[in-house]
Design a protein around this motif. Structure first.
Motif, PDB file in Angstrom:
ATOM      1  N   ASN A  10       0.664  -1.216   0.011  1.00 50.14           N
ATOM      2  CA  ASN A  10       0.025  -0.004  -0.132  1.00 50.14           C
ATOM      3  C   ASN A  10       0.943   1.382  -0.113  1.00 50.14           C
ATOM      4  OD1 ASN A  10      -2.943  -0.521   0.011  1.00 50.14           O
ATOM      5  ND2 ASN A  10      -2.379  -1.858   1.464  1.00 50.14           N
ATOM      6  N   SER A  11       2.166   1.085  -0.163  1.00 49.65           N
ATOM      7  CA  SER A  11       3.123   2.223  -0.277  1.00 49.65           C
ATOM      8  C   SER A  11       2.661   3.222  -1.382  1.00 49.65           C
ATOM      9  CB  SER A  11       4.381   1.714  -0.159  1.00 49.65           C
ATOM     10  OG  SER A  11       5.540   2.638  -0.526  1.00 49.65           O
ATOM     11  N   SER A  12       3.004   4.473  -1.155  1.00 51.36           N
ATOM     12  CA  SER A  12       2.975   5.280  -2.282  1.00 51.36           C
ATOM     13  C   SER A  12       4.096   5.244  -3.178  1.00 51.36           C
ATOM     14  CB  SER A  12       2.953   6.678  -1.960  1.00 51.36           C
ATOM     15  OG  SER A  12       4.050   7.039  -1.117  1.00 51.36           O
ATOM     16  N   LYS A  13       5.215   4.548  -2.983  1.00 53.23           N
ATOM     17  CA  LYS A  13       6.369   3.901  -4.115  1.00 53.23           C
ATOM     18  C   LYS A  13       6.034   2.662  -4.647  1.00 53.23           C
ATOM     19  CE  LYS A  13      10.276   2.915  -1.299  1.00 53.23           C
ATOM     20  NZ  LYS A  13      11.478   3.333  -0.617  1.00 53.23           N
ATOM     21  N   PRO A  14       6.557   2.403  -5.733  1.00 51.31           N
ATOM     22  CA  PRO A  14       6.273   1.102  -6.290  1.00 51.31           C
ATOM     23  C   PRO A  14       6.900   0.111  -5.787  1.00 51.31           C
ATOM     24  CG  PRO A  14       7.111   2.671  -7.876  1.00 51.31           C
ATOM     25  CD  PRO A  14       7.145   3.281  -6.838  1.00 51.31           C
ATOM     26  N   VAL A  15       6.236  -1.166  -5.351  1.00 50.77           N
ATOM     27  CA  VAL A  15       6.985  -2.405  -4.554  1.00 50.77           C
ATOM     28  C   VAL A  15       6.727  -3.635  -5.728  1.00 50.77           C
ATOM     29  CG1 VAL A  15       6.650  -3.689  -2.792  1.00 50.77           C
ATOM     30  CG2 VAL A  15       5.920  -1.505  -2.325  1.00 50.77           C
ATOM     31  N   PHE A  73       3.449  -3.442  -7.258  1.00 48.57           N
ATOM     32  CA  PHE A  73       1.990  -2.733  -6.673  1.00 48.57           C
ATOM     33  C   PHE A  73       2.505  -1.470  -6.342  1.00 48.57           C
ATOM     34  CE2 PHE A  73       2.018  -7.181  -5.372  1.00 48.57           C
ATOM     35  CZ  PHE A  73       0.637  -7.527  -5.320  1.00 48.57           C
ATOM     36  N   LYS A  74       1.380  -0.583  -6.235  1.00 50.15           N
ATOM     37  CA  LYS A  74       1.492   1.066  -5.927  1.00 50.15           C
ATOM     38  C   LYS A  74       0.160   1.237  -5.150  1.00 50.15           C
ATOM     39  CE  LYS A  74       3.175   5.537  -6.941  1.00 50.15           C
ATOM     40  NZ  LYS A  74       3.756   6.293  -8.180  1.00 50.15           N
ATOM     41  N   GLU A  75       0.296   1.756  -3.807  1.00 53.72           N
ATOM     42  CA  GLU A  75      -1.093   1.969  -3.322  1.00 53.72           C
ATOM     43  C   GLU A  75      -1.916   0.805  -3.414  1.00 53.72           C
ATOM     44  OE1 GLU A  75      -1.937   5.784  -4.972  1.00 53.72           O
ATOM     45  OE2 GLU A  75      -0.264   6.623  -4.133  1.00 53.72           O
ATOM     46  N   TRP A  80       1.329  -4.143 -12.715  1.00 54.33           N
ATOM     47  CA  TRP A  80       1.776  -4.944 -13.528  1.00 54.33           C
ATOM     48  C   TRP A  80       2.229  -6.447 -13.299  1.00 54.33           C
ATOM     49  CZ3 TRP A  80       6.881  -7.137 -13.571  1.00 54.33           C
ATOM     50  CH2 TRP A  80       7.267  -7.656 -14.730  1.00 54.33           C
ATOM     51  N   ARG A  81       2.328  -7.360 -14.050  1.00 54.98           N
ATOM     52  CA  ARG A  81       2.706  -8.653 -13.408  1.00 54.98           C
ATOM     53  C   ARG A  81       3.176  -9.755 -14.416  1.00 54.98           C
ATOM     54  NH1 ARG A  81      -1.719 -12.098 -10.487  1.00 54.98           N
ATOM     55  NH2 ARG A  81      -0.247 -13.844 -10.729  1.00 54.98           N
ATOM     56  N   GLN A  82       3.978 -10.442 -14.330  1.00 57.00           N
ATOM     57  CA  GLN A  82       4.619 -11.156 -15.213  1.00 57.00           C
ATOM     58  C   GLN A  82       5.076 -12.400 -14.866  1.00 57.00           C
ATOM     59  OE1 GLN A  82       7.075  -9.719 -18.648  1.00 57.00           O
ATOM     60  NE2 GLN A  82       8.317 -11.342 -18.387  1.00 57.00           N
ATOM     61  N   SER A  83       4.857 -13.694 -15.166  1.00 59.10           N
ATOM     62  CA  SER A  83       5.671 -14.938 -14.918  1.00 59.10           C
ATOM     63  C   SER A  83       6.809 -15.145 -15.629  1.00 59.10           C
ATOM     64  CB  SER A  83       4.538 -16.308 -15.028  1.00 59.10           C
ATOM     65  OG  SER A  83       3.571 -15.903 -13.797  1.00 59.10           O
ATOM     66  N   GLY A  84       7.842 -15.785 -15.236  1.00 62.75           N
ATOM     67  CA  GLY A  84       9.261 -16.126 -15.835  1.00 62.75           C
ATOM     68  C   GLY A  84      10.303 -15.016 -15.751  1.00 62.75           C
ATOM     69  N   VAL A  85      11.321 -15.349 -16.103  1.00 62.59           N
ATOM     70  CA  VAL A  85      12.534 -14.330 -15.875  1.00 62.59           C
ATOM     71  C   VAL A  85      12.342 -13.185 -16.999  1.00 62.59           C
ATOM     72  CG1 VAL A  85      14.905 -14.253 -16.338  1.00 62.59           C
ATOM     73  CG2 VAL A  85      13.860 -16.284 -15.387  1.00 62.59           C
ATOM     74  N   ILE A  86      12.804 -12.014 -16.629  1.00 62.80           N
ATOM     75  CA  ILE A  86      12.763 -10.845 -17.344  1.00 62.80           C
ATOM     76  C   ILE A  86      14.056 -10.008 -17.061  1.00 62.80           C
ATOM     77  CG2 ILE A  86      11.536  -9.721 -15.275  1.00 62.80           C
ATOM     78  CD1 ILE A  86      10.189  -7.866 -17.518  1.00 62.80           C
ATOM     79  N   PRO A  87      14.425  -9.514 -18.265  1.00 65.31           N
ATOM     80  CA  PRO A  87      15.933  -8.988 -18.298  1.00 65.31           C
ATOM     81  C   PRO A  87      15.771  -7.713 -17.273  1.00 65.31           C
ATOM     82  CG  PRO A  87      15.177  -9.270 -20.489  1.00 65.31           C
ATOM     83  CD  PRO A  87      14.060  -9.553 -19.600  1.00 65.31           C
ATOM     84  N   ARG A  96      10.383   2.165 -13.472  1.00 59.58           N
ATOM     85  CA  ARG A  96      10.458   3.575 -13.761  1.00 59.58           C
ATOM     86  C   ARG A  96       8.983   4.274 -14.007  1.00 59.58           C
ATOM     87  NH1 ARG A  96      15.472   2.768 -15.857  1.00 59.58           N
ATOM     88  NH2 ARG A  96      17.006   3.081 -14.285  1.00 59.58           N
ATOM     89  N   GLN A  97       8.388   3.593 -15.019  1.00 61.62           N
ATOM     90  CA  GLN A  97       7.143   4.231 -15.452  1.00 61.62           C
ATOM     91  C   GLN A  97       6.176   4.598 -14.268  1.00 61.62           C
ATOM     92  OE1 GLN A  97       5.925   0.688 -17.930  1.00 61.62           O
ATOM     93  NE2 GLN A  97       5.546   2.208 -19.506  1.00 61.62           N
ATOM     94  N   TYR A  98       6.114   3.779 -13.210  1.00 60.96           N
ATOM     95  CA  TYR A  98       5.355   3.994 -12.032  1.00 60.96           C
ATOM     96  C   TYR A  98       5.824   4.928 -11.003  1.00 60.96           C
ATOM     97  CZ  TYR A  98       2.453   0.667 -14.763  1.00 60.96           C
ATOM     98  OH  TYR A  98       2.174  -0.089 -15.787  1.00 60.96           O
ATOM     99  N   ALA A  99       7.067   5.028 -10.904  1.00 66.58           N
ATOM    100  CA  ALA A  99       8.210   5.481  -9.816  1.00 66.58           C
ATOM    101  C   ALA A  99       7.518   7.006  -9.644  1.00 66.58           C
ATOM    102  CB  ALA A  99       9.359   5.366  -9.904  1.00 66.58           C
TER     103      ALA A  99
END
Length: 99
Positions: A10-15, A73-75, A80-87, A96-99
């Protein structure tokens, strides 16, 4: 003082929450990637890891069916969500889009 999972998301910064399992190969691949992203983003975002075997209720609450599953998460909202490895670069750009 320990912060609860719900307080953190529920933080105001992305988690970014990494749902992982100790026996999962791709999860081990994600570890250095997450460290890279954390060092790149610093305090702009938090990254927490949740072991699905130790916290089945959290995994179930977010319909995590495969590991690793990353949820941003944010607030308290899932952004966004994804399964698997991401670079690392791609993951940092998404956060950064949400920060």
């Amino acid at each position: 003082m320990a912060t609860t999972f719900s307080e953190m998301i529920n933080s105001s910064k992305p988690v970014l929450v990494d749902f992982f399992a100790t026996w999962c190969g791709p999860c081990k691949t994600m570890e250095p990637i997450l460290k890279n992203v954390k060092s790149e983003l610093g305090d702009a975002a938090s990254i927490i890891k949740i072991d699905v075997d130790r916290n089945p209720a959290a995994a179930q609450a977010y319909q995590v069916q495969g590991v690793p599953t990353l949820i941003l998460f944010k607030e308290g909202k899932v952004l966004w969500r994804q399964s698997g490895v991401i670079p690392a670069k791609q993951l940092a750009a998404i956060i950064r889009q949400y920060a």
